[in-house]
Design a protein around this motif. Structure first.
Motif, PDB file in Angstrom:
ATOM      1  N   HIS A  50       0.870  -1.182   0.000  1.00  0.00           N
ATOM      2  CA  HIS A  50       0.000   0.000   0.000  1.00  0.00           C
ATOM      3  C   HIS A  50       0.906   1.231   0.000  1.00  0.00           C
ATOM      4  O   HIS A  50       1.822   1.324   0.824  1.00  0.00           O
ATOM      5  CB  HIS A  50      -0.892   0.009   1.240  1.00  0.00           C
ATOM      6  N   THR A  52       1.670   4.367   1.103  1.00  0.00           N
ATOM      7  CA  THR A  52       1.285   5.283   2.184  1.00  0.00           C
ATOM      8  C   THR A  52       2.540   5.974   2.715  1.00  0.00           C
ATOM      9  O   THR A  52       3.658   5.607   2.341  1.00  0.00           O
ATOM     10  CB  THR A  52       0.669   4.484   3.353  1.00  0.00           C
ATOM     11  N   THR A  55       4.811   3.324   4.241  1.00  0.00           N
ATOM     12  CA  THR A  55       5.535   2.539   3.239  1.00  0.00           C
ATOM     13  C   THR A  55       6.677   3.366   2.650  1.00  0.00           C
ATOM     14  O   THR A  55       7.753   2.837   2.351  1.00  0.00           O
ATOM     15  CB  THR A  55       4.561   2.101   2.117  1.00  0.00           C
ATOM     16  N   ASP A 124       2.230  -7.611  -0.546  1.00  0.00           N
ATOM     17  CA  ASP A 124       1.194  -7.482   0.481  1.00  0.00           C
ATOM     18  C   ASP A 124      -0.083  -8.041  -0.123  1.00  0.00           C
ATOM     19  O   ASP A 124      -0.836  -7.320  -0.782  1.00  0.00           O
ATOM     20  CB  ASP A 124       1.042  -6.005   0.886  1.00  0.00           C
ATOM     21  N   ASN A 339     -10.032   0.653   5.952  1.00  0.00           N
ATOM     22  CA  ASN A 339      -9.055   1.461   6.701  1.00  0.00           C
ATOM     23  C   ASN A 339      -8.094   2.192   5.768  1.00  0.00           C
ATOM     24  O   ASN A 339      -7.610   3.274   6.089  1.00  0.00           O
ATOM     25  CB  ASN A 339      -8.287   0.591   7.704  1.00  0.00           C
ATOM     26  N   GLU A 344      -6.277   6.394   6.445  1.00  0.00           N
ATOM     27  CA  GLU A 344      -4.871   6.351   6.027  1.00  0.00           C
ATOM     28  C   GLU A 344      -4.169   5.057   6.396  1.00  0.00           C
ATOM     29  O   GLU A 344      -2.935   5.001   6.423  1.00  0.00           O
ATOM     30  CB  GLU A 344      -4.129   7.535   6.668  1.00  0.00           C
ATOM     31  N   GLY A 345      -4.947   4.009   6.716  1.00  0.00           N
ATOM     32  CA  GLY A 345      -4.328   2.756   7.128  1.00  0.00           C
ATOM     33  C   GLY A 345      -3.826   2.849   8.553  1.00  0.00           C
ATOM     34  O   GLY A 345      -4.168   3.768   9.291  1.00  0.00           O
ATOM     35  N   MET A 351       3.232   0.494  12.090  1.00  0.00           N
ATOM     36  CA  MET A 351       3.884   0.127  10.821  1.00  0.00           C
ATOM     37  C   MET A 351       5.407   0.155  10.989  1.00  0.00           C
ATOM     38  O   MET A 351       6.130  -0.497  10.251  1.00  0.00           O
ATOM     39  CB  MET A 351       3.451   1.057   9.684  1.00  0.00           C
ATOM     40  N   PHE A 355       7.311  -2.821   9.276  1.00  0.00           N
ATOM     41  CA  PHE A 355       8.268  -2.532   8.198  1.00  0.00           C
ATOM     42  C   PHE A 355       9.714  -2.732   8.630  1.00  0.00           C
ATOM     43  O   PHE A 355      10.586  -2.975   7.786  1.00  0.00           O
ATOM     44  CB  PHE A 355       8.006  -1.141   7.635  1.00  0.00           C
TER      45      PHE A 355
HETATM   46  N1  ADE Z   1      -1.451  -1.739   5.845  1.00  0.00           N
HETATM   47  C1  ADE Z   1      -2.269  -1.243   6.790  1.00  0.00           C
HETATM   48  N2  ADE Z   1      -1.953   0.033   7.075  1.00  0.00           N
HETATM   49  C2  ADE Z   1      -0.906   0.372   6.302  1.00  0.00           C
HETATM   50  C3  ADE Z   1      -0.146   1.549   6.155  1.00  0.00           C
HETATM   51  N3  ADE Z   1      -0.393   2.639   6.875  1.00  0.00           N
HETATM   52  N4  ADE Z   1       0.856   1.528   5.255  1.00  0.00           N
HETATM   53  C4  ADE Z   1       1.099   0.416   4.541  1.00  0.00           C
HETATM   54  N5  ADE Z   1       0.427  -0.714   4.643  1.00  0.00           N
HETATM   55  C5  ADE Z   1      -0.583  -0.750   5.521  1.00  0.00           C
END
Ligand code: ADE
Length: 417
Positions: A50, A52, A55, A124, A339, A344-345, A351, A355
């Motif tokens: 994703h 974001t 990421t 993912d 979400n 914004e996840g 994360m 990560f």
């Molecule tokens: N999966 C769930 N939330 C996320 C985020 N903020 N960034 C990347 N992957 C995700």
């Protein structure tokens, strides 16, 4: 290079990426070490995640470690366009992703990332790995390993490995304790309610919230919905999990019974049609239906569409389905993970650990002297433990150590009653 909505969004993307970075101290420490030691020097890496702000911080750490990195989205609706622009324009990481892209463009973007001939993949949901194995098999000659972020992807990859179909080793990041116990539980818990709130501005207090699935994500969503004052009903097919939900204080019942009384439905099962046509058939007028599982298969949207006499978009991410008997049902975010679609996840702080597992697993794969067999591997325990220690240190929490006497006691058997 890259395919993004609008390069002029890059400046805003940089500001938001830097904001997330403040809450990612573990990734920051890995990036600083990577920048010095360059453990990934020259490694061609394709990441399907994703897109974001969180990421982006992973991608920057990998780039600083020397990786030659290309990114694409792992879901058509989860991209933050400013982040995609910033990665491509400001950070020199070609990114192929546009929020709201159709399925054709989604796969065009995956294939563009694969045109970089990666030696490693980060996935993912396992769409990148599946595309390589189904359509781009020539790439298998040069790929030495990969990682997978999420429960759904790990299940898919284990099925591939069981069939003897998996062509290279994958580290299942999701299986790390510092991933699923935090990201799946606290991340999904908070961000799912955030997505539903931003889409609808609905009040949870006093509502019947039906959570379908009581894995780590379901546990998190249930816990947070209760915290907002909802009466939470859990649906499970696994006896042990159902029992856990009961003893956690939730009501547990068959989906068809919950369907008649629920106000808000949230699926987090990882399976197809967890909320099916015959469930929607008995739902109350005004019921809201959302999915927070990885793929948009959890809700039977075709059945809902077939039942409907009309449909219209009433707010961003809220579609009204008008049924023949006069009821209206509301589908959120096209049934995609709410979400990331409407919010914004997961927040950066969780994360950070997910990560960190990604970055250190990629390094672990690079450091292998003899290639690993094509199987699905857990994140090495040392990596998982190191991330927990780094996170604790970063948030300023100190813990005790066992004394020599205690260590000796734990490794002995003589002393009993
Ligand atoms: N999966 C769930 N939330 C996320 C985020 N903020 N960034 C990347 N992957 C995700």
């Amino acid at each position: 290079m890259g395919d993004i909505r609008d390069p002029s969004l890059a400046e805003e993307g940089v500001r938001r990426i830097e904001w997330a970075e403040r809450e990612m101290p573990v990734i920051r420490s890995i990036r600083e070490r990577f920048a010095k030691d360059k453990p990934l020097k020259g490694v061609r890496l394709a990441g399907c995640l994703h897109i974001t702000t969180e990421t982006a911080n992973l991608a920057i750490a990998l780039r600083d470690g020397g990786a030659d990195l290309v990114m694409c989205a792992s879901n058509p609706l989860s991209t933050q366009d400013d982040v995609a622009a910033a990665l491509t324009v400001e950070y020199g990481i070609p990114t192929y992703s546009i929020k709201g892209e159709d399925d054709d463009t989604y796969y065009k973007h995956l294939n563009a990332a694969l045109d970089s001939k990666p030696q490693m993949t980060m996935d993912d949901g396992a769409d990148l790995v599946a595309t390589i194995h189904q359509k781009r098999r020539e790439l298998l000659d040069t790929i030495v390993g990969g990682t997978e972020e999420t429960t759904t992807g790990v299940i898919r990859l284990k099925a591939m490995a069981k069939d003897g179909a998996l062509g290279y080793p994958i580290i299942a990041v999701n299986e790390a304790n510092t991933k699923h116990l935090f990201d799946n539980r606290y991340g999904t818990g908070q961000s799912t309610l955030d997505g539903i709130t931003r889409a609808t501005n609905v009040l949870y207090a006093g509502k019947n919230v039906v959570v379908v699935g009581y894995g780590w994500c379901g546990r998190g969503v249930s816990m947070r919905a209760r915290g907002m004052g909802a009466k939470v009903i859990v649906i499970e097919v696994d006896a042990l999990r159902a029992l856990e939900a009961v003893m956690d204080g939730f009501q547990v019942m068959p989906m068809i019974e919950a369907s008649k009384i629920g106000d808000i439905f949230i699926s987090v099962t990882g399976d197809i049609h967890a909320i099916d046509g015959h469930h929607m058939d008995v739902m109350k007028d005004g019921a809201i239906i959302a999915n927070s599982g990885h793929f948009n298969v959890e809700l039977n949207i075709e059945a809902l569409a077939a039942m409907a006499e009309g449909r219209r978009q009433v707010r961003p991410y809220v579609e009204e389905f008008k049924l023949a008997d006069g009821r209206n049902l509301y589908l959120l975010g096209e049934g995609r993970l709410i979400n990331l679609a409407a919010a914004e996840g997961h927040p950066a702080s969780v994360m950070d650990m997910s990560f960190a597992n990604q970055a250190l697993s990629i390094e672990h794969l690079v450091l292998q002297e003899t290639p690993l067999a094509p199987e699905v591997y857990d994140v090495p325990k040392e990596i998982d433990d190191e991330i927990a220690s780094l996170k604790l240190a970063a948030i300023g929490v100190q813990i005790d150590e066992l004394t020599e006497e205690q260590k000796k006691y734990l490794s002995s058997w003589e002393t009993g009653t």
